[in-house]
Write an enzyme that holds these catalytic residues in place. Structure first.
Site, mmCIF file in Angstrom:
data_model
loop_
_atom_site.group_PDB
_atom_site.id
_atom_site.type_symbol
_atom_site.label_atom_id
_atom_site.label_comp_id
_atom_site.label_asym_id
_atom_site.label_seq_id
_atom_site.Cartn_x
_atom_site.Cartn_y
_atom_site.Cartn_z
ATOM 1 N N GLY A 170 43.177 44.745 46.188
ATOM 2 C CA GLY A 170 44.160 43.690 46.410
ATOM 3 C C GLY A 170 45.544 44.289 46.535
ATOM 4 N N LEU A 171 46.496 43.452 46.855
ATOM 5 C CA LEU A 171 47.877 43.893 47.022
ATOM 6 C C LEU A 171 48.457 44.428 45.713
ATOM 7 C CD1 LEU A 171 49.276 40.939 49.168
ATOM 8 C CD2 LEU A 171 48.897 43.288 49.970
ATOM 9 N N SER A 172 49.487 45.236 45.826
ATOM 10 C CA SER A 172 50.238 45.655 44.648
ATOM 11 C C SER A 172 50.806 44.417 43.965
ATOM 12 C CB SER A 172 51.380 46.593 45.060
ATOM 13 O OG SER A 172 52.158 46.965 43.950
ATOM 14 N N GLY A 173 50.627 44.320 42.656
ATOM 15 C CA GLY A 173 51.121 43.169 41.920
ATOM 16 C C GLY A 173 50.147 42.018 41.834
ATOM 17 N N SER A 174 48.966 42.166 42.436
ATOM 18 C CA SER A 174 47.986 41.078 42.393
ATOM 19 C C SER A 174 47.306 40.968 41.032
ATOM 20 C CB SER A 174 46.933 41.264 43.491
ATOM 21 O OG SER A 174 46.230 42.487 43.309
ATOM 22 N N GLY A 175 47.300 42.056 40.264
ATOM 23 C CA GLY A 175 46.690 42.011 38.936
ATOM 24 C C GLY A 175 45.466 42.885 38.778
ATOM 25 N N LYS A 176 45.247 43.805 39.695
ATOM 26 C CA LYS A 176 44.043 44.654 39.657
ATOM 27 C C LYS A 176 43.930 45.447 38.358
ATOM 28 C CE LYS A 176 45.286 46.954 43.252
ATOM 29 N NZ LYS A 176 46.591 46.244 43.355
ATOM 30 N N SER A 177 44.964 46.195 38.036
ATOM 31 C CA SER A 177 44.916 47.044 36.843
ATOM 32 C C SER A 177 44.831 46.210 35.574
ATOM 33 C CB SER A 177 46.142 47.959 36.784
ATOM 34 O OG SER A 177 46.115 48.909 37.832
ATOM 35 N N SER A 208 43.327 50.023 48.038
ATOM 36 C CA SER A 208 42.274 50.313 49.037
ATOM 37 C C SER A 208 42.371 49.342 50.210
ATOM 38 C CB SER A 208 40.887 50.270 48.399
ATOM 39 O OG SER A 208 40.705 49.187 47.513
#
EC number: 2.7.1.25
Length: 208
Positions: free
Chosen positions: A35-42, A109
């Site tokens: 997902g986009l940066s800031g979407s909450g992946k980490s 990715s």
């Protein structure tokens, strides 16, 4: 085959995934957050790892920023380097899966082809792609690292979502919309899916 590969022989391991399953009590998986940066992946990957760890799973997180501090510190953010970044991560994740680990990988990715290439490294039941969906405006308003601000100012060229594309997953196993769901709800949905996937092809935990 490259010339330098002609003299390299693959050494098969004596231990199998079944051996690790018998010891660990759960099957290995890759849970791939994109997902986009800031979407909450980490955020979701770390919270999901904690939940799985509490269930007795052997887990490890592969995080985009962390990997660029070491293994991928030689890579930039050109399209070619981003593709190589994901290729390397896929190979690392495969090593963990071969060792019976549940791997949680959190990477923008951005390219479908690269994600498909990683998926092809694993058995179908071993790979779970999670699209952490969040619109650009919301991601940009969160901007926890100040990256969007720098990208808008021209300080970060080829930043995904601003001047470099993000290709939404075509058929992810799970979509988590973090514009609507909080962390607790999102993680609960992820764990339910992981447990269901594991039940389809083997237990997640020894008593599950």
């Amino acid at each position: 085959m490259a010339e330098n590969g002609l003299n390299i022989v693959w050494h098969s391991r004596s231990l199998t995934k079944a051996d690790y399953y018998d010891r660990n009590g759960h099957r290995p998986l890759v849970v791939w957050f994109t997902g986009l940066s800031g979407s909450g992946k980490s955020t979701l990957a770390h919270a999901a790892e904690e939940a799985l760890f509490k269930k007795g799973c052997y887990t490890y997180i592969l995080d985009g920023d962390n990997m660029r501090h070491g293994l991928n510190s030689d890579l930039g953010f050109s399209e070619a380097d981003r593709r190589e970044n994901i290729r390397r991560i896929g190979e690392v994740a495969k090593l963990f899966v071969d060792a019976g680990i549940v791997v949680l990988a959190a990477f923008i990715s951005p390219y479908q082809e690269d994600r498909d290439r990683v998926r092809a490294l694993f058995e179908p039941a071993e790979f779970i792609e999670i699209y952490v969906k969040c619109d650009l405006d919301t991601c940009e308003s969160r901007d926890p690292k100040g990256l969007y601000r720098k990208a808008r100012a021209g300080q970060l060229p080829q930043f995904t979502g601003i001047d470099s594309p993000y290709e939404e997953p075509q058929a992810p196993e799970l979509v988590i919309d973090t514009c609507r769901l909080g962390v607790e709800e999102s993680v609960a949905a992820i764990i339910r899916f992981v447990e269901r996937r594991s039940a389809d092809g083997g237990r997640l935990t020894a008593d599950g």
